[in-house]
Design an enzyme around this catalytic site. Structure first.
Site, short mmCIF file in Angstrom:
data_model
loop_
_atom_site.label_atom_id
_atom_site.label_comp_id
_atom_site.label_asym_id
_atom_site.label_seq_id
_atom_site.Cartn_x
_atom_site.Cartn_y
_atom_site.Cartn_z
N HIS A 1 2.64 -11.85 14.15
CA HIS A 1 3.71 -12.47 14.94
C HIS A 1 3.43 -13.95 15.20
CE1 HIS A 1 7.34 -12.47 17.09
NE2 HIS A 1 7.18 -11.38 17.84
N THR B 1 0.85 -1.19 0.00
CA THR B 1 0.00 0.00 0.00
C THR B 1 0.88 1.24 0.00
OG1 THR B 1 -1.77 1.19 1.17
CG2 THR B 1 -0.20 -0.04 2.53
#
Length: 406
Positions: free
Chosen positions: A377, A325
């Protein structure tokens, strides 16, 4: 002969749609393949066109109604002609020619359903709106144009001198407008919230010296455009190719989570975020490893054009293993991009800004860009995320490494 007009066949991932805008009203003539209605789904807006020359006979599903795949939304009469307006009533024999014109009123059936809804929501007087539709009918676009050009309210008459002045009265208009959230924007909002709630999302930052890429682009952009039929050389293609190489080196960043399974993809399909009036869309570049810079730039330009025109299809946005983006085109200096589930990482580009940098003990003014990598994560360790971003930085600061695969 009457035929049924049905909603398009939705993919398995799309349960239903919403009727957004009827461009034709019952009794109006339609040419073959002329746009009749827009149906908004969770991902794109689908267009339904007339099956042949004829007339829209009846609307079964109005604007705002939910429709299922292949559900009947209207009936259509092929080969029919548009309905003629009713003839004006002849004046009684006793009525004189000098009858007052003020007795003529606006015919309610000249106002389409979408236009009537806007008029009611904004408390407008239909007689003040100039109609450009068939037989002077008022369309939704007429109402929208009227609202855009609506003059400011006339100042109230001065109060009598003896009256005490009003206190704490706001000066000027304090208007409010309540607009329902579109289905697409509501879906985007839901997915972004889910991404933050369900993923262990972290963001790591770095910065890249854009001077080498800018010099390379400056040197070859004219020749590039000439050789590749007008395709312009931008920065996004360099980031796509750098990300592709980094994804091959760090497979976890190119993976996705499916329940308790980690799915590693043996290909690189990179989504490129495109801002449109209807909301943010992420069309996907397929197999970027085999795409040239020109193919990347040409495809992205096509995505942007079709996105602004509302013509991106379901197939354009299915899948994707990684997303890029670019908030820099709007002036963003730094941001934290949100994951695009089920992907495990997203790269954020930002504004190129000249800053003083220490180079070999000397201060130089260099065009720098902050990079942000948000990652899940649960799938990616911090070490992998940092090394992935450093790899992109190294490839961009020495673009020849992408060609040499070093």
């Amino acid at each position: 002969m009457s035929t049924e007009i049905k909603a398009p066949t939705f993919p398995e991932s799309v349960a239903d749609g919403t009727v957004a805008t009827w461009h034709k009203q019952p009794g109006e003539a339609c040419a073959a393949d002329e746009l009749i209605v827009d149906i908004e789904t969770d991902k794109v807006v689908l267009e339904v066109v007339a099956p042949a020359d004829g007339v829209l006979k009846e609307i079964v599903k109005g604007e705002g109604d939910t429709v299922l795949s292949e559900e009947v939304i209207a009936t259509f009469e092929a080969g029919a002609a548009a309905e003629a307006p009713p003839p004006a009533a002849s004046a009684p024999a006793t009525e004189t020619a000098a009858a007052p014109a003020a007795e003529v009123t606006t015919d309610a059936d000249k106002i389409g359903p979408a236009a009537r809804k806007l008029i009611d929501e904004n408390g407008l007087d239909a007689s003040q709106i100039k109609g450009t539709g068939k037989n002077g009918g008022i369309t939704k676009e007429d109402v929208q144009n009227f609202l855009k050009n609506k003059p400011a309210a006339a100042p109230a008459a001065a109060a009598p001198a003896a009256a005490a002045p009003a206190l704490n009265v706001p000066v000027g208009e304090r208007t409010e407008k309540r607009v329902p959230m579109t289905r697409l924007r509501a879906t985007i909002a839901k997915r972004l919230v889910e991404a933050q709630q369900n993923a262990a999302m972290l963001t790591t930052y770095n910065e890249v010296n854009m001077k080498p890429v800018m010099e390379l682009r400056k040197q070859y952009k004219d020749l590039f455009e000439k050789v590749h039929g007008g395709t312009r050389l931008g920065f996004m293609s360099f980031f796509v190719k750098a990300a592709t190489e980094a994804l091959k080196r760090f497979p976890a960043v190119n993976a996705s989570i499916d329940g308790n399974d980690m799915v590693y993809h043996g290909y690189q399909d990179i989504g490129v975020a495109v801002s449109t009036d209807r909301g943010l869309m992420v069309p996907v570049l397929r197999d970027t490893d085999s795409m040239s810079l020109a193919e990347v730039e040409g495809t992205i330009a096509d995505f942007g054009k079709r996105g602004r025109e509302g013509k991106l299809g379901m197939d354009d946005m299915q899948g994707g293993t990684f997303t890029i983006t670019n908030g820099g085109v709007f002036g963003s200096l730094m941001s934290t991009p949100i994951l695009n589930p089920p992907q495990t990482a997203i790269l954020g580009m930002h504004k190129i800004q000249e800053r003083p940098m220490a180079v070999n003990g000397q201060v130089e003014i260099l065009p720098m860009m902050y990079l942000a990598l948000s990652y899940d994560h649960r799938m990616i360790d911090g070490k992998e995320a940092v090394q992935f971003l450093v790899t992109i930085k190294d490839l961009l600061e020495d673009p020849a490494r992408m060609l040499l695969d070093v």
